[in-house]
Design a protein around this motif. Structure first.
Motif, short mmCIF file in Angstrom:
data_model
loop_
_atom_site.label_atom_id
_atom_site.label_comp_id
_atom_site.label_asym_id
_atom_site.label_seq_id
_atom_site.Cartn_x
_atom_site.Cartn_y
_atom_site.Cartn_z
N ALA A 206 -15.59 32.49 -22.41
CA ALA A 206 -17.05 32.54 -22.21
C ALA A 206 -17.40 32.90 -20.78
O ALA A 206 -18.34 33.68 -20.53
N GLN A 207 -16.66 32.37 -19.82
CA GLN A 207 -16.92 32.71 -18.42
C GLN A 207 -16.55 34.16 -18.12
O GLN A 207 -17.24 34.84 -17.36
N LEU A 209 -16.80 36.61 -20.17
CA LEU A 209 -17.83 37.46 -20.77
C LEU A 209 -19.17 37.36 -20.06
O LEU A 209 -20.16 37.95 -20.52
N GLY A 210 -19.23 36.64 -18.97
CA GLY A 210 -20.45 36.57 -18.18
C GLY A 210 -21.26 35.31 -18.36
O GLY A 210 -22.40 35.23 -17.87
N GLY A 211 -20.74 34.31 -19.06
CA GLY A 211 -21.48 33.06 -19.25
C GLY A 211 -21.60 32.29 -17.94
O GLY A 211 -20.60 32.03 -17.28
N GLY A 212 -22.81 31.93 -17.56
CA GLY A 212 -23.04 31.21 -16.32
C GLY A 212 -22.81 29.72 -16.48
O GLY A 212 -22.39 29.23 -17.54
N HIS A 213 -23.12 28.99 -15.42
CA HIS A 213 -22.92 27.54 -15.45
C HIS A 213 -23.80 26.87 -16.51
O HIS A 213 -23.32 26.00 -17.26
N GLY A 214 -25.06 27.30 -16.58
CA GLY A 214 -25.95 26.70 -17.56
C GLY A 214 -25.50 26.98 -18.99
O GLY A 214 -25.59 26.12 -19.86
N ARG A 219 -24.20 25.22 -23.89
CA ARG A 219 -23.79 25.73 -25.19
C ARG A 219 -22.39 25.33 -25.61
O ARG A 219 -22.07 25.38 -26.81
N HIS A 220 -21.55 24.94 -24.68
CA HIS A 220 -20.17 24.62 -25.02
C HIS A 220 -19.80 23.17 -24.70
O HIS A 220 -19.21 22.49 -25.54
N VAL A 221 -20.15 22.70 -23.51
CA VAL A 221 -19.74 21.36 -23.11
C VAL A 221 -20.60 20.29 -23.79
O VAL A 221 -20.08 19.33 -24.38
N LEU A 222 -21.92 20.44 -23.71
CA LEU A 222 -22.83 19.41 -24.23
C LEU A 222 -22.62 19.13 -25.72
O LEU A 222 -22.54 17.95 -26.12
N PRO A 223 -22.52 20.14 -26.60
CA PRO A 223 -22.27 19.82 -28.02
C PRO A 223 -20.97 19.06 -28.25
O PRO A 223 -20.87 18.27 -29.19
N ASN A 224 -19.96 19.30 -27.41
CA ASN A 224 -18.69 18.62 -27.60
C ASN A 224 -18.69 17.18 -27.08
O ASN A 224 -17.87 16.37 -27.53
N VAL A 225 -19.57 16.87 -26.14
CA VAL A 225 -19.63 15.49 -25.63
C VAL A 225 -20.70 14.67 -26.34
O VAL A 225 -20.76 13.46 -26.12
N MET A 226 -21.53 15.29 -27.18
CA MET A 226 -22.60 14.56 -27.84
C MET A 226 -22.10 13.44 -28.75
O MET A 226 -22.73 12.36 -28.81
N PRO A 227 -21.01 13.61 -29.52
CA PRO A 227 -20.52 12.46 -30.30
C PRO A 227 -20.19 11.25 -29.43
O PRO A 227 -20.51 10.11 -29.79
N LEU A 228 -19.57 11.50 -28.28
CA LEU A 228 -19.28 10.40 -27.36
C LEU A 228 -20.57 9.78 -26.82
O LEU A 228 -20.69 8.56 -26.72
#
Length: 314
Positions: A206-207, A209-214, A219-228
């Motif tokens: 993702a990085q 391909l031009g994906g920024g910090h936001g 889009r990637h980190v937050l959905p994966n930590v939401m169950p926790l």
């Protein structure tokens, strides 16, 4: 004159219309919720906690219909001060002659509201701090985690008391005091999960391909930590309710509203302990214990469903 042979018409097969990305996303969400509920139902303790919370929440919502809006009034108290339990007053009366059952029902509103809002504030702060500390390396992560460590080693209740003492006595002060002092545990957990997620190959793609910090964090980190985060929220709520009761018992709550901790404070000031008026002390204390236990059972069940490797007993 020749006639063309009529060919039999072949019925066209209907091709199902392709679903839009939004419809596919909602379908996946419904399937995930259904799968979550199937797993959650296998936890007997979690079902008991959920049932208790539903009953208490319904009682709090319909408090005006169940006990009336004048149950908190001191001037219109229906009984004599400090009456023992009877048919008219199942839980007795307080020092003003108010029905303790009505006060207990009204107190559920404040205790649940403060616990929920304080837990949401605490988890929100911890999630933001944890994700940013795990994503941004270097001096930012070092500084923010040292601040987190400082909050961890300091007694949470002492910090909440200090903050509530210098601010005006209100419900929002209690919510703020609890929220800004109980986030470090969530931040630690979310940071560890963020580091684990960002070590996966698709984050690097993702990085590239031009994906920024936001984009990476949202889009990637937050959905994966939401169950926790969800599991942590249910566990933090019980601690928030206990902290609110402690602050109200110490006289730092809003004196204009009725809460379970406030009822314990009123009982102490009225001398219920020395007089042996157990009906003034036991109901709010048991209510606090039951709600805290119910949220803990729900949190453990949610944690077990979202992470089966924990092996929580059912």
């Amino acid at each position: 004159m020749t006639t063309e042979a009529t060919k039999p018409e072949v019925p066209e097969t209907e091709v199902p219309a392709a679903k839009s990305p939004r419809a596919l996303a909602w379908t996946r969400r419904r399937h995930s919720v259904a799968r979550f509920w199937r797993e959650y139902r296998t936890h007997r303790a979690g079902l008991f906690g959920l049932a208790a919370l539903v009953v208490i929440a319904l009682v709090a919502v319909f408090a005006p219909l169940l006990v009336g809006s004048d149950a908190q009034s001191v001037t219109d108290a229906p009984g004599k001060p400090m009456e023992s339990p009877s048919g008219e007053f199942p839980l007795g009366t307080d020092q003003f002659g108010r029905d303790l059952l009505g006060l207990l029902v009204w107190g559920a509103r404040i205790s649940l509201t403060v616990g929920l809002l304080a837990a949401v504030l605490s988890v929100a702060i911890g999630t933001i701090v944890g994700i940013t500390a795990g994503h941004f390396k270097g001096w930012y992560s070092t500084v923010i985690m040292r601040v987190t460590d400082w909050f961890l080693v300091m007694p949470t209740l002492v910090l909440a008391i200090a903050l509530a003492s210098v601010m005006s006595k209100s419900i929002w002060t209690i919510i703020l005091a609890i929220g800004v002092t109980t986030w470090p545990t969530t931040a630690r957990l979310v940071r560890a999960q963020t580091l684990a997620v960002e070590s996966r190959p698709y984050i690097e793609r993702a990085q590239a391909l031009g994906g920024g910090h936001g984009h990476v964090m949202g889009r990637h980190v937050l959905p994966n930590v939401m169950p926790l985060v969800l599991a942590q929220t249910t566990l933090v709520i019980s601690n928030a309710i206990l902290t609110e009761a402690t602050l109200a018992f110490l006289g730092l709550g809003d004196p204009t509203v009725v809460s379970w901790g406030g009822l314990l404070q009123d009982a102490r000031e009225a001398g219920a302990v020395s007089a042996g008026n157990w009906w003034y002390l036991a109901p709010p204390g048991l209510a606090i214990a039951v709600v805290a236990l119910a949220f803990t059972l729900c949190g453990r069940a949610v944690e077990s469903v979202l992470n089966p490797r924990l092996g929580v007993s059912r």
